[in-house]
Design an enzyme around this catalytic site. Structure first.
Site, short mmCIF file in Angstrom:
data_model
loop_
_atom_site.label_atom_id
_atom_site.label_comp_id
_atom_site.label_asym_id
_atom_site.label_seq_id
_atom_site.Cartn_x
_atom_site.Cartn_y
_atom_site.Cartn_z
N SER A 50 0.87 -1.18 0.00
CA SER A 50 0.00 0.00 0.00
C SER A 50 0.90 1.23 0.00
CB SER A 50 -0.93 -0.06 1.21
OG SER A 50 -1.88 0.96 1.16
N HIS A 99 -2.94 -1.55 -3.06
CA HIS A 99 -4.02 -0.56 -2.92
C HIS A 99 -3.81 0.51 -3.97
CE1 HIS A 99 -4.58 -1.76 1.57
NE2 HIS A 99 -5.13 -2.61 0.74
N ASP A 144 -4.46 -4.13 6.37
CA ASP A 144 -4.86 -5.08 5.34
C ASP A 144 -3.62 -5.90 4.96
OD1 ASP A 144 -6.57 -6.28 3.52
OD2 ASP A 144 -6.13 -4.83 1.93
#
Lengths: 187, 275
Positions: free
Chosen positions: A12, A39, A132
């Site tokens: 991310s 992401h 995540d």
């Protein structure tokens, strides 16, 4: 011949340059499938593959739903879809609700890859600003796969890798260069 | 709890659902089913698969409630603004030219696609020219759609941002009113829409549409069911009619797809070439 069939990488915030370095270091005939779940902005559908491909020797694609998973290819989770590894060595996409505020969700991709590839999977989590990926990497470990996180000291944002290290007993904590060196030993 | 269902458990649940409700989910994508079953279980606070199976068998979970919960919650209002722009600028005006044109939303689950389409149709002033049918297998959901659904604020923010991206002609807030924390779409938008509870994966349909929207629904099916549903969609299109799938879906894994020509690759708009 490697013991592994696939590498799945989650990242991310702060991971783009690391991923770029990794994919640029893999040779055109790399014998594993590489799956990237990063992401990304959900409403920007194009440009990401092109940006990653500039220096990469391996072909990079965003898989369409039901696309067979092949070795020697890099697959990038498309914008605004969850990416699953489905039974029968295929990809499946889903537009279900975001998980951890993310679609694609790293956890969901990792769960399905762990379940389908079991011990033949390498799971890697890079820099990122949320959690995540932590449960996903735990699932890779529980299914017998190998787990690696980018060294939190090197991460632009270490939240995600630290969350992984809290969630499971990660096999290796590596710098970007060591991740690359390791992936090249699988060639 | 999020993804701990194995294949054996998932298949056991599928078999129970088939036996108890007559609903055959055996050819649905396992990754998606696992998540949906987990969702239904957590809604009822059930942790064990055997308990879930027993609750279904004893009819403690009614079919309509189950269906409402198990259906995939799709996407967003105006998901992929670029598609809606294409429809507004090119495809809808084109099909409005032929008299008696009909459009089918063949798998509505939360009204997103329907309300998006009707807003674009109202921008074009075409709401009365093209007949729209929307199919939603869940009676509960259908009832909510007819009442304007009730979207949460987050969803409305996304919808509004998408509407801005497609350069919508009106203020987005003209199309809904707040009811507590939820937004109800203006029911006038869907005054002329015909609704039914057709489940395309299970039932026969015999119509002739000029356009069918079925975005991000094929992802639910394994290849044999995907082929069967693709056939039904294409059979219900007139020659020259359009089928629109999700932007990362494709007909390339289906035999029947050969009857179709991909006329817009980015938005996955197919045109029927031959009968």
């Amino acid at each position: 011949m490697s013991d592994y069939k696939a590498v799945i990488i989650g990242g991310s915030a702060g991971s783009f340059q690391v991923v770029t370095r990794i994919v640029s270091s893999l040779p055109a005939n790399y014998p594993l499938s590489v799956i990237l779940c990063l992401h990304r902005l959900k409403h920007i559908r194009s440009g990401f593959v092109e940006a990653l491909s500039i220096k990469a020797a391996m072909p990079i694609v965003e898989p369409i739903d039901k696309e067979p998973i092949k070795t020697g290819k890099i697959y990038l989770a498309p914008a605004n879809y969850h990416l699953y590894v489905e039974l029968g060595n295929k990809f499946a996409l889903s537009t279900e609700d975001a998980v951890n505020h993310s679609r694609p969700s790293i956890d969901l991709s990792f769960f399905s890859a762990a379940y389908n590839f079991k011990k033949k999977l390498v799971g890697i989590v890079l820099s990122g600003a949320n959690k995540d990926g932590a449960l996903g990497l735990k699932s890779v470990k529980e299914n017998g796969g190998l787990t690696i996180v980018q060294d939190p000291n090197e991460c632009q944002v270490p939240t995600m890798t630290l969350a992984c290290m809290n969630a499971t007993n990660v096999d290796h904590v590596y710098s970007t260069q060591r991740i690359i060196d390791f992936l090249l030993t699988l060639d | 709890m999020i993804d701990n269902l194995g294949i054996v458990d998932t298949k056991k649940i599928i078999a129970t659902i088939h036996e108890s409700y007559g609903l055959d989910l055996s050819d649905y994508t396992l990754s998606i089913l696992k998540r949906r079953f987990t969702h239904v279980m957590s809604y009822y606070n059930i942790n064990l698969v055997d308990e879930f199976v027993n609750q279904i068998k004893r009819n403690n979970i009614e079919y309509e409630d189950f269906l409402d919960l198990v259906m995939i919650d799709t996407t967003e209002i105006f998901r992929d603004p670029s598609l809606w722009r294409e429809l507004r600028e090119k495809y809808l005006p084109e099909i409005a030219h032929s008299s008696g044109s009909k459009i089918w939303l063949a798998g509505e689950s939360s009204g997103d696609e329907l309300f998006s389409l009707m807003v674009v149709m109202s921008e074009l002033g075409l709401s009365k020219n093209i007949r729209i049918t929307a199919s939603c297998p869940s009676k509960n959901r259908l009832k909510r759609i007819k009442a304007g659904y009730g979207y949460d604020l987050k969803k409305m923010e996304i919808g509004e941002a998408n509407y801005t991206r497609l350069s919508g002609k009106f203020e987005f807030n003209k199309f809904y009113k707040m009811d507590g924390n939820f937004a109800l779409m203006n029911p006038e938008l869907i005054d002329d829409v015909e609704f039914d509870t057709t489940n395309i994966s299970q039932e026969k349909v015999n119509k002739s549409y000029r356009m069918i929207l079925f975005r991000n629904m094929m992802i639910q099916y394994n290849l044999p069911l995907y082929e069967k549903v693709a056939r039904k969609l294409i059979d219900n299109l007139v020659v020259g009619g359009y089928l629109i799938l999700g932007n990362m879906e494709s007909l390339e894994y289906s035999e029947i797809g050969k009857k179709m020509q991909l006329v817009n690759e980015a938005e996955k708009i197919y045109r029927k070439r031959i009968d």
